[in-house]
Design a protein around this motif. Sequence first.
Motif, PDB file in Angstrom:
ATOM      1  N   GLY A 114      30.272  51.533  48.456  1.00 50.83           N
ATOM      2  CA  GLY A 114      30.215  50.789  47.196  1.00 50.83           C
ATOM      3  C   GLY A 114      30.862  49.432  47.362  1.00 50.83           C
ATOM      4  N   THR A 115      30.148  48.371  46.980  1.00 48.48           N
ATOM      5  CA  THR A 115      30.660  47.007  47.164  1.00 48.48           C
ATOM      6  C   THR A 115      30.973  46.371  45.814  1.00 48.48           C
ATOM      7  OG1 THR A 115      29.259  46.771  49.119  1.00 48.48           O
ATOM      8  CG2 THR A 115      30.185  44.754  48.183  1.00 48.48           C
ATOM      9  N   VAL A 116      32.205  45.876  45.690  1.00 48.71           N
ATOM     10  CA  VAL A 116      32.633  45.147  44.494  1.00 48.71           C
ATOM     11  C   VAL A 116      32.864  43.696  44.898  1.00 48.71           C
ATOM     12  CG1 VAL A 116      34.411  44.904  42.726  1.00 48.71           C
ATOM     13  CG2 VAL A 116      33.695  47.186  43.467  1.00 48.71           C
ATOM     14  N   MET A 117      32.128  42.767  44.290  1.00 46.46           N
ATOM     15  CA  MET A 117      32.262  41.358  44.623  1.00 46.46           C
ATOM     16  C   MET A 117      33.476  40.776  43.882  1.00 46.46           C
ATOM     17  SD  MET A 117      29.742  41.342  46.625  1.00 46.46           S
ATOM     18  CE  MET A 117      29.860  39.637  47.167  1.00 46.46           C
ATOM     19  N   VAL A 118      34.264  39.960  44.592  1.00 47.40           N
ATOM     20  CA  VAL A 118      35.455  39.318  44.016  1.00 47.40           C
ATOM     21  C   VAL A 118      35.273  37.818  44.164  1.00 47.40           C
ATOM     22  CG1 VAL A 118      37.960  39.110  44.090  1.00 47.40           C
ATOM     23  CG2 VAL A 118      36.855  41.278  44.720  1.00 47.40           C
ATOM     24  N   SER A 119      35.223  37.101  43.043  1.00 49.85           N
ATOM     25  CA  SER A 119      34.994  35.663  43.140  1.00 49.85           C
ATOM     26  C   SER A 119      35.435  34.963  41.859  1.00 49.85           C
ATOM     27  CB  SER A 119      33.513  35.392  43.409  1.00 49.85           C
ATOM     28  OG  SER A 119      33.339  34.055  43.815  1.00 49.85           O
ATOM     29  N   ALA A 120      35.320  33.657  41.903  1.00 49.70           N
ATOM     30  CA  ALA A 120      35.751  32.840  40.759  1.00 49.70           C
ATOM     31  C   ALA A 120      34.644  32.785  39.713  1.00 49.70           C
ATOM     32  CB  ALA A 120      36.111  31.434  41.245  1.00 49.70           C
ATOM     33  N   TYR A 121      34.997  32.332  38.502  1.00 49.68           N
ATOM     34  CA  TYR A 121      34.018  32.237  37.412  1.00 49.68           C
ATOM     35  C   TYR A 121      32.861  31.311  37.788  1.00 49.68           C
ATOM     36  CZ  TYR A 121      36.680  34.846  33.936  1.00 49.68           C
ATOM     37  OH  TYR A 121      37.321  35.833  33.238  1.00 49.68           O
ATOM     38  N   GLY A 122      33.172  30.291  38.572  1.00 50.99           N
ATOM     39  CA  GLY A 122      32.130  29.339  38.944  1.00 50.99           C
ATOM     40  C   GLY A 122      31.082  29.891  39.879  1.00 50.99           C
ATOM     41  N   ASP A 123      31.300  31.083  40.399  1.00 47.92           N
ATOM     42  CA  ASP A 123      30.360  31.693  41.362  1.00 47.92           C
ATOM     43  C   ASP A 123      29.400  32.676  40.702  1.00 47.92           C
ATOM     44  OD1 ASP A 123      31.203  30.367  43.576  1.00 47.92           O
ATOM     45  OD2 ASP A 123      32.706  31.860  44.130  1.00 47.92           O
ATOM     46  N   MET A 124      29.163  32.574  39.416  1.00 47.58           N
ATOM     47  CA  MET A 124      28.357  33.585  38.721  1.00 47.58           C
ATOM     48  C   MET A 124      26.929  33.676  39.258  1.00 47.58           C
ATOM     49  SD  MET A 124      30.328  35.204  36.823  1.00 47.58           S
ATOM     50  CE  MET A 124      29.118  36.234  36.025  1.00 47.58           C
ATOM     51  N   GLY A 138      22.392  44.565  46.061  1.00 47.88           N
ATOM     52  CA  GLY A 138      22.928  45.912  46.183  1.00 47.88           C
ATOM     53  C   GLY A 138      24.389  46.086  45.846  1.00 47.88           C
ATOM     54  N   ALA A 139      25.107  45.002  45.472  1.00 50.42           N
ATOM     55  CA  ALA A 139      26.508  45.167  45.072  1.00 50.42           C
ATOM     56  C   ALA A 139      26.581  46.028  43.811  1.00 50.42           C
ATOM     57  CB  ALA A 139      27.145  43.806  44.821  1.00 50.42           C
ATOM     58  N   PHE A 140      27.630  46.852  43.709  1.00 48.73           N
ATOM     59  CA  PHE A 140      27.735  47.789  42.589  1.00 48.73           C
ATOM     60  C   PHE A 140      28.355  47.129  41.350  1.00 48.73           C
ATOM     61  CE2 PHE A 140      30.189  51.027  40.236  1.00 48.73           C
ATOM     62  CZ  PHE A 140      29.129  51.825  39.818  1.00 48.73           C
ATOM     63  N   ASP A 141      29.384  46.273  41.556  1.00 45.57           N
ATOM     64  CA  ASP A 141      30.076  45.667  40.408  1.00 45.57           C
ATOM     65  C   ASP A 141      30.769  44.395  40.892  1.00 45.57           C
ATOM     66  OD1 ASP A 141      31.031  45.287  37.863  1.00 45.57           O
ATOM     67  OD2 ASP A 141      31.825  47.327  37.654  1.00 45.57           O
ATOM     68  N   PHE A 142      31.457  43.722  39.997  1.00 41.68           N
ATOM     69  CA  PHE A 142      32.183  42.521  40.393  1.00 41.68           C
ATOM     70  C   PHE A 142      33.424  42.375  39.530  1.00 41.68           C
ATOM     71  CE2 PHE A 142      29.618  41.063  36.894  1.00 41.68           C
ATOM     72  CZ  PHE A 142      30.408  40.121  36.245  1.00 41.68           C
ATOM     73  N   VAL A 143      34.447  41.667  40.068  1.00 45.51           N
ATOM     74  CA  VAL A 143      35.618  41.227  39.306  1.00 45.51           C
ATOM     75  C   VAL A 143      35.827  39.751  39.621  1.00 45.51           C
ATOM     76  CG1 VAL A 143      36.768  43.469  39.242  1.00 45.51           C
ATOM     77  CG2 VAL A 143      37.192  41.937  41.154  1.00 45.51           C
ATOM     78  N   THR A 144      36.448  39.044  38.712  1.00 40.61           N
ATOM     79  CA  THR A 144      36.614  37.602  38.897  1.00 40.61           C
ATOM     80  C   THR A 144      38.079  37.243  39.126  1.00 40.61           C
ATOM     81  OG1 THR A 144      36.778  37.319  36.507  1.00 40.61           O
ATOM     82  CG2 THR A 144      34.592  37.029  37.507  1.00 40.61           C
ATOM     83  N   LYS A 145      38.257  36.127  39.772  1.00 40.21           N
ATOM     84  CA  LYS A 145      39.604  35.579  39.987  1.00 40.21           C
ATOM     85  C   LYS A 145      39.911  34.582  38.882  1.00 40.21           C
ATOM     86  CE  LYS A 145      39.490  35.936  45.051  1.00 40.21           C
ATOM     87  NZ  LYS A 145      39.517  35.183  46.317  1.00 40.21           N
ATOM     88  N   PRO A 146      41.180  34.507  38.426  1.00 46.58           N
ATOM     89  CA  PRO A 146      42.298  35.346  38.854  1.00 46.58           C
ATOM     90  C   PRO A 146      42.087  36.807  38.450  1.00 46.58           C
ATOM     91  CG  PRO A 146      42.919  34.013  36.985  1.00 46.58           C
ATOM     92  CD  PRO A 146      41.573  33.526  37.385  1.00 46.58           C
ATOM     93  N   ILE A 147      42.519  37.724  39.330  1.00 43.54           N
ATOM     94  CA  ILE A 147      42.200  39.141  39.170  1.00 43.54           C
ATOM     95  C   ILE A 147      43.025  39.763  38.048  1.00 43.54           C
ATOM     96  CG2 ILE A 147      42.295  41.402  40.290  1.00 43.54           C
ATOM     97  CD1 ILE A 147      41.800  39.957  42.937  1.00 43.54           C
ATOM     98  N   ASP A 148      42.360  40.463  37.158  1.00 43.44           N
ATOM     99  CA  ASP A 148      42.992  41.317  36.157  1.00 43.44           C
ATOM    100  C   ASP A 148      43.129  42.696  36.806  1.00 43.44           C
ATOM    101  OD1 ASP A 148      43.490  43.194  34.165  1.00 43.44           O
ATOM    102  OD2 ASP A 148      42.407  42.055  32.629  1.00 43.44           O
ATOM    103  N   PHE A 149      44.361  43.090  37.168  1.00 43.15           N
ATOM    104  CA  PHE A 149      44.548  44.303  37.963  1.00 43.15           C
ATOM    105  C   PHE A 149      44.234  45.582  37.189  1.00 43.15           C
ATOM    106  CE2 PHE A 149      46.786  41.325  40.655  1.00 43.15           C
ATOM    107  CZ  PHE A 149      46.378  41.742  41.920  1.00 43.15           C
ATOM    108  N   THR A 150      44.377  45.546  35.885  1.00 36.28           N
ATOM    109  CA  THR A 150      43.950  46.725  35.101  1.00 36.28           C
ATOM    110  C   THR A 150      42.442  46.905  35.217  1.00 36.28           C
ATOM    111  OG1 THR A 150      45.751  46.367  33.525  1.00 36.28           O
ATOM    112  CG2 THR A 150      43.912  47.762  32.808  1.00 36.28           C
ATOM    113  N   ASP A 151      41.725  45.759  35.083  1.00 32.82           N
ATOM    114  CA  ASP A 151      40.264  45.811  35.240  1.00 32.82           C
ATOM    115  C   ASP A 151      39.888  46.229  36.664  1.00 32.82           C
ATOM    116  OD1 ASP A 151      37.496  45.358  34.654  1.00 32.82           O
ATOM    117  OD2 ASP A 151      37.659  43.434  35.684  1.00 32.82           O
ATOM    118  N   LEU A 152      40.619  45.693  37.672  1.00 32.84           N
ATOM    119  CA  LEU A 152      40.341  46.039  39.066  1.00 32.84           C
ATOM    120  C   LEU A 152      40.552  47.527  39.318  1.00 32.84           C
ATOM    121  CD1 LEU A 152      39.692  45.206  41.984  1.00 32.84           C
ATOM    122  CD2 LEU A 152      42.135  44.749  42.305  1.00 32.84           C
TER     123      LEU A 152
END
Length: 665
Positions: A80-90, A100-114
């Motif tokens: 399972g791949t989770v993409m991590v990137s900035a808002y500008g990389d949408m 094929g990525a499963f989900d994503f989180v954005t930087k700065p990282i919200d660790f509860t969401d992560l």
Amino acid sequence: MITILVVDDEVDLEPLLRGRFRRQIQQQIYTFLFARNGRQGLALIREQPAIDLILLDIQMPEMDGLALLNELAALNVLIGTVMVSAYGDMNNIRTAMNRGAFDFVTKPIDFTDLSLTIEKTARYVQQLRESQQLKIISDLKSRFFDNITHEFRTPLTLILSPIEQILQRPPEPQELRKSLLMVERNAQQLLRLINQLLDLAKLESGHLTLSTRAGDLTGFVGQIVQSFKPLADSRQLTLDFQSDLIGFHVFDSEKLEQIVYNLVMNALKFTASGQIRVRLTQETTIQLVVLDTGIGIAPEKLPYIFNRFYQILPPQTDQRQSLATEALPGFTNSGTGIGLALVKELTELMGGTVSVASMVQSSVSEESGTQFTINLPFQAVDLDADSASSLVEWGHPTVNPSFESGLVEPIPPSDIEKALVLVVEDNHELRDFIAKELSTVYRVITADNGEAGWELAKAELPDMVLTDVMMPGIDGYELTHRLKNDLSTDHIAVIILSAKSAHPSRIEGLKQGADDYISKPFHVDELHLRLHNLLTRQQTLRAHYQQLLTQPGDRSPTEAIPDKFLQKLQTLLEKHLDDSQFGVNELAYEVGMSRRTLARKLMAITNLSINDFMRQFWLMRAAQFLQEGHNVSETAYLIGYESPTHFAVVFKEFFQKTPSEFMKS
């Protein structure tokens, strides 16, 4: 433990994640691996196949996250791949999700969401792997049933085929004949149970598919019902079949046969007196009804009768049940619980429905009985009778529960010279049995595996190869493929004789080039007929080519003949037409065969020796040159004759005219 690979070029991320998930790391719930760019991550993925989840940054030096994601599809689809990137990389994140990525989180990282995203992705990966594991187990189970069926079918062949041969001989003592018929009947029942178990396994794994053809539905069902008539008569039961269908329909004959067989046999099994009626009617769909006056099924048991392996156990004191089962050797009072389950699942596979209504006798004056109703969405088609009957496969030889073999003698070779048959079979008893049966008509050689069969076929060039499918090393499919794709052996007729009787197996064999496909157990008389028909066809084709190549006429010798091997020989002869030194050895070398192999193959195809084939090609070309206006001497030199006088003698022997007379005519 869940293994998480973090691929990110930010050096501060590692201590941050280790601190945030310290408790999970200590409790061995998570373990983290870190890579600074895509190339390092790729190396770790190759080294550590147990990685469950990747936290993947998009913007990185050397190899970015999208490039790594592309590589991942070929390495391991169960991560399972989770993409991590900035808002500008949408836009990049959208691309990653499409790849094929499963989900994503954005930087700065919200660790509860992560944390929630990691838990959700881990569950997804676990479900994916469990599903993959179930598929592997299902495939293993299906392969096991395939193999075990093959192992059952071979000894059953060695039981049924010799019994059939004994029953075909002059009448034996009545007691012996009765015993042999009992053995045959029970072996056929064992074979049917094996086939039913295999079909259930394929249904469960999703490997059982439909194979529909057009045919006379009334005639097909009627033939199956008629095969039970002797058994019904012996038990003083009325067996009646009626149909109001007209025309032709598209249906899967093998699966419909299983349904009809099981329903009629079930009715016979539980009916001591009265009648069994089978009806085909046209409602909104095709309706098949099987009605009996048997003992009936208790209301509380009706909901379960289509469950696999569910068995109705009647009271031991039930006299009618006792009478019903005594007349059917090979059946127990309780049955196997397979037949009706298979009826339901095969019906649903064909898009139909099945229902049952039953009444149990509670007093002497009341009637009892059961009615099964099958609704099937078979489509009507417009076909003439000849084309339809050739498309549908009529009743299987094992459908008759009281089958007695007729006296059918092997057809003698007549004008066919005693042909050479190669039998390739790894079971030595079956191999010896087939060889013994065929040796009364043919010359027979044997091989115990595909590799040996291939070498023997190249060395001996038999007229026919009879091969099993499941063998160590080269299997029957591969052997057939080699025989039909090698220039020296592609003329050899191939019959596959296999326990793999399912439609996909037959299609695979025919795709590889097999001329015929026979399922085990087989009838020896049928095998003799199929061999004879193929050899007769070969002989007819051989005579046709012989006449085409040897009869003087208007046809050009370079005119296309529908045989690649003969075309190649003619092309080589044309290339060396004026070369007086080009002979048999040179032709064999050019075609890439030994002189012996070339001679045997040419004889098998055209019934001509190499010398005759070459001479007649040259002379036919000579006739063409003479018609174009060349004189006798020029023509002789053009086709490689150094002596015009010798050419004239040979020409007259073939055309019954001298070259000069031929030119004038």
